[in-house]
Enzyme design. Structure first.
Site, PDB file in Angstrom:
ATOM      1  N   LYS A   1       0.826  -1.209   0.000  1.00 26.06           N
ATOM      2  CA  LYS A   1       0.000   0.000   0.000  1.00 26.06           C
ATOM      3  C   LYS A   1       0.857   1.253   0.000  1.00 26.06           C
ATOM      4  CE  LYS A   1      -1.895  -0.963   3.961  1.00 26.06           C
ATOM      5  NZ  LYS A   1      -1.211  -2.239   4.215  1.00 26.06           N
TER       6      LYS A   1
ATOM      7  N   ARG B   1      -9.226   1.387   8.715  1.00 25.44           N
ATOM      8  CA  ARG B   1      -8.809   0.016   8.989  1.00 25.44           C
ATOM      9  C   ARG B   1      -9.893  -0.757   9.721  1.00 25.44           C
ATOM     10  NH1 ARG B   1      -2.893   0.796   9.004  1.00 25.44           N
ATOM     11  NH2 ARG B   1      -1.888  -1.233   8.932  1.00 25.44           N
TER      12      ARG B   1
ATOM     13  N   ARG C   1      11.515  -5.964   4.626  1.00 26.66           N
ATOM     14  CA  ARG C   1      11.240  -4.523   4.577  1.00 26.66           C
ATOM     15  C   ARG C   1      12.238  -3.785   5.457  1.00 26.66           C
ATOM     16  NH1 ARG C   1       5.375  -1.883   5.352  1.00 26.66           N
ATOM     17  NH2 ARG C   1       5.291  -3.031   7.311  1.00 26.66           N
TER      18      ARG C   1
ATOM     19  N   ARG D   1      11.558  -2.561  11.173  1.00 25.97           N
ATOM     20  CA  ARG D   1      10.606  -2.065  12.167  1.00 25.97           C
ATOM     21  C   ARG D   1      10.332  -3.140  13.212  1.00 25.97           C
ATOM     22  NH1 ARG D   1       5.671   0.171   8.634  1.00 25.97           N
ATOM     23  NH2 ARG D   1       4.491  -0.927  10.218  1.00 25.97           N
TER      24      ARG D   1
ATOM     25  N   ARG E   1      -0.568  -9.258  13.340  1.00 23.09           N
ATOM     26  CA  ARG E   1      -1.155  -8.199  12.508  1.00 23.09           C
ATOM     27  C   ARG E   1      -2.010  -8.781  11.385  1.00 23.09           C
ATOM     28  NH1 ARG E   1       4.011  -5.105  10.958  1.00 23.09           N
ATOM     29  NH2 ARG E   1       2.658  -3.685   9.817  1.00 23.09           N
TER      30      ARG E   1
HETATM   31  P1  ADP Z   1       1.341  -1.666   7.568  1.00 21.96           P
HETATM   32  O1  ADP Z   1       2.665  -1.521   6.956  1.00 21.96           O
HETATM   33  O2  ADP Z   1       1.081  -2.904   8.302  1.00 21.96           O
HETATM   34  O3  ADP Z   1       0.219  -1.394   6.655  1.00 21.96           O
HETATM   35  P2  ADP Z   1       1.129   0.848   9.050  1.00 21.96           P
HETATM   36  O4  ADP Z   1       2.386   1.560   8.982  1.00 21.96           O
HETATM   37  O5  ADP Z   1       0.001   1.293   8.198  1.00 21.96           O
HETATM   38  O6  ADP Z   1       1.396  -0.690   8.801  1.00 21.96           O
HETATM   39  O7  ADP Z   1       0.595   0.792  10.544  1.00 21.96           O
HETATM   40  C1  ADP Z   1       1.423   0.366  11.611  1.00 21.96           C
HETATM   41  C2  ADP Z   1       0.587   0.246  12.867  1.00 21.96           C
HETATM   42  O8  ADP Z   1       0.011   1.529  13.186  1.00 21.96           O
HETATM   43  C3  ADP Z   1      -0.607  -0.700  12.766  1.00 21.96           C
HETATM   44  O9  ADP Z   1      -0.262  -2.048  13.034  1.00 21.96           O
HETATM   45  C4  ADP Z   1      -1.537  -0.123  13.843  1.00 21.96           C
HETATM   46  O10 ADP Z   1      -1.109  -0.485  15.147  1.00 21.96           O
HETATM   47  C5  ADP Z   1      -1.303   1.376  13.706  1.00 21.96           C
HETATM   48  N1  ADP Z   1      -2.276   2.007  12.769  1.00 21.96           N
HETATM   49  C6  ADP Z   1      -1.992   2.634  11.602  1.00 21.96           C
HETATM   50  N2  ADP Z   1      -3.109   3.091  11.023  1.00 21.96           N
HETATM   51  C7  ADP Z   1      -4.137   2.750  11.847  1.00 21.96           C
HETATM   52  C8  ADP Z   1      -5.555   2.933  11.805  1.00 21.96           C
HETATM   53  N3  ADP Z   1      -6.165   3.547  10.765  1.00 21.96           N
HETATM   54  N4  ADP Z   1      -6.285   2.441  12.836  1.00 21.96           N
HETATM   55  C9  ADP Z   1      -5.711   1.826  13.875  1.00 21.96           C
HETATM   56  N5  ADP Z   1      -4.402   1.610  13.969  1.00 21.96           N
HETATM   57  C10 ADP Z   1      -3.607   2.069  12.965  1.00 21.96           C
HETATM   58  P1  ADP Z   2       2.321  -1.747   3.227  1.00 20.89           P
HETATM   59  O1  ADP Z   2       2.338  -0.254   3.193  1.00 20.89           O
HETATM   60  O2  ADP Z   2       1.104  -2.334   2.572  1.00 20.89           O
HETATM   61  O3  ADP Z   2       2.553  -2.302   4.581  1.00 20.89           O
HETATM   62  P2  ADP Z   2       4.891  -1.584   1.796  1.00 20.89           P
HETATM   63  O4  ADP Z   2       4.600  -0.693   0.654  1.00 20.89           O
HETATM   64  O5  ADP Z   2       5.674  -1.024   2.923  1.00 20.89           O
HETATM   65  O6  ADP Z   2       3.524  -2.258   2.331  1.00 20.89           O
HETATM   66  O7  ADP Z   2       5.609  -2.887   1.232  1.00 20.89           O
HETATM   67  C1  ADP Z   2       6.039  -3.943   2.103  1.00 20.89           C
HETATM   68  C2  ADP Z   2       7.431  -4.431   1.665  1.00 20.89           C
HETATM   69  O8  ADP Z   2       7.314  -5.104   0.410  1.00 20.89           O
HETATM   70  C3  ADP Z   2       8.431  -3.305   1.455  1.00 20.89           C
HETATM   71  O9  ADP Z   2       9.693  -3.790   1.827  1.00 20.89           O
HETATM   72  C4  ADP Z   2       8.368  -3.031  -0.042  1.00 20.89           C
HETATM   73  O10 ADP Z   2       9.605  -2.524  -0.544  1.00 20.89           O
HETATM   74  C5  ADP Z   2       8.068  -4.418  -0.607  1.00 20.89           C
HETATM   75  N1  ADP Z   2       7.193  -4.396  -1.796  1.00 20.89           N
HETATM   76  C6  ADP Z   2       6.179  -3.527  -2.088  1.00 20.89           C
HETATM   77  N2  ADP Z   2       5.576  -3.853  -3.243  1.00 20.89           N
HETATM   78  C7  ADP Z   2       6.195  -4.967  -3.708  1.00 20.89           C
HETATM   79  C8  ADP Z   2       6.023  -5.810  -4.868  1.00 20.89           C
HETATM   80  N3  ADP Z   2       5.073  -5.574  -5.776  1.00 20.89           N
HETATM   81  N4  ADP Z   2       6.848  -6.873  -4.991  1.00 20.89           N
HETATM   82  C9  ADP Z   2       7.804  -7.133  -4.058  1.00 20.89           C
HETATM   83  N5  ADP Z   2       8.018  -6.388  -2.950  1.00 20.89           N
HETATM   84  C10 ADP Z   2       7.230  -5.318  -2.767  1.00 20.89           C
END
Ligand code: ADP
Ligand code: ADP
Ligand code: ZN
Length: 214
Positions: free
Chosen positions: A13, A88, A127, A160, A171
């Site tokens: 995302k 979420r 990541r 992280r 998660r």
């Molecule tokens: P991911 O890479 O898993 O999509 P994020 O960076 O979006 O993770 O979120 C990391 C953490 O921050 C989540 O596991 C949650 O604890 C918290 N968080 C982020 N956005 C939200 C939301 N909209 N509602 C509740 N918790 C959130």
């Molecule tokens: P989210 O925001 O949904 O948690 P990220 O964008 O941070 O996810 O992506 C999670 C991990 O996967 C990161 O290390 C990113 O560089 C990698 N990644 C993202 N898109 C792809 C893809 N299409 N193929 C392989 N790795 C990816």
């Protein structure tokens, strides 16, 4: 253009939201980034959020909703925005819809980046995030020019805490229980678009541009 990114943790995302923001010149709003900035700065919000984030749980809705509603009301969001990590939960989605309705606006697209659970652990363990600017990389799929150093700002890269396998498992459970129902929610509203998130990140982006238009 107002866009929501849906998908499991690690689906890509954030990666895609950044590319969308750059191409369509709209702000990228990541609630995870907002919480991490608050943790780094030692704010009250950051302290509260951290206790949930460290356990792989969602931060309570009441700590998130107002923050996002205030953000999307800022001037730079007038032409739209891409929301990454929000909503979420169903109550968050309902609160957002209500706030938009009051402004006479509506969401345009909810893009689900679809990646099966089997691929997620692999994605997350590779990541790496920059401690200074928050840029994200992957040791195999999106590597930096110099190992461990951010291409963007020269900061150091870390895994992280919540990307450790035990927390990722938790998660994923939380995702299936609380976030996945949003897919049906936005399908019912007629704005859901699904893209295959398992292909190369440039190909995922092409599929998104096909949906949003050049
Ligand atoms: P991911 O890479 O898993 O999509 P994020 O960076 O979006 O993770 O979120 C990391 C953490 O921050 C989540 O596991 C949650 O604890 C918290 N968080 C982020 N956005 C939200 C939301 N909209 N509602 C509740 N918790 C959130
Ligand atoms: P989210 O925001 O949904 O948690 P990220 O964008 O941070 O996810 O992506 C999670 C991990 O996967 C990161 O290390 C990113 O560089 C990698 N990644 C993202 N898109 C792809 C893809 N299409 N193929 C392989 N790795 C990816
Ligand atoms: Zn950086």
């Amino acid at each position: 253009m107002k866009i929501i990114m849906l998908g499991a943790p690690g689906a890509g995302k954030g990666t895609q939201a950044k590319k969308i923001a750059a191409k369509y010149e709209i702000p990228h709003i990541s609630t995870g980034d907002i919480f991490r900035a608050n943790i780094k700065n030692g704010t009250e919000l950051g302290k509260k959020a951290k206790t949930y984030m460290d356990q792989g749980l969602l931060v309570p809705d009441e700590l998130v909703v107002d923050l996002v509603v205030d953000r999307v009301n800022q001037e730079d969001c007038a032409n739209g925005y891409v929301l990454d990590g929000f909503p979420r939960t169903i109550p968050q989605a309902e609160a957002l819809d209500k706030a938009l309705e009051e402004l006479g606006q509506k969401m345009d697209y909810a893009i689900d980046v679809d990646v099966p659970d089997e691929n997620i652990i692999n994605r997350m363990s590779g990541r790496r995030a920059c401690v200074d600017c928050g840029a994200t990389y992957h040791i195999v799929y999106a590597s930096t020019k110099q190992e461990g150093i951010c291409d963007n700002c020269g900061g150091s890269l870390i895994l992280r805490d919540d990307d450790k396998p035990e927390t990722v498992q938790k998660r994923l459970v939380v995702y299936h229980e609380q976030t996945q129902p949003l897919i049906d929610y936005y399908m019912a509203k007629g704005i859901l678009k699904t893209v295959d998130g398992t292909v190369d990140l440039e190909d995922v982006f092409k599929a998104i541009v096909d949906i949003l238009g050049e």
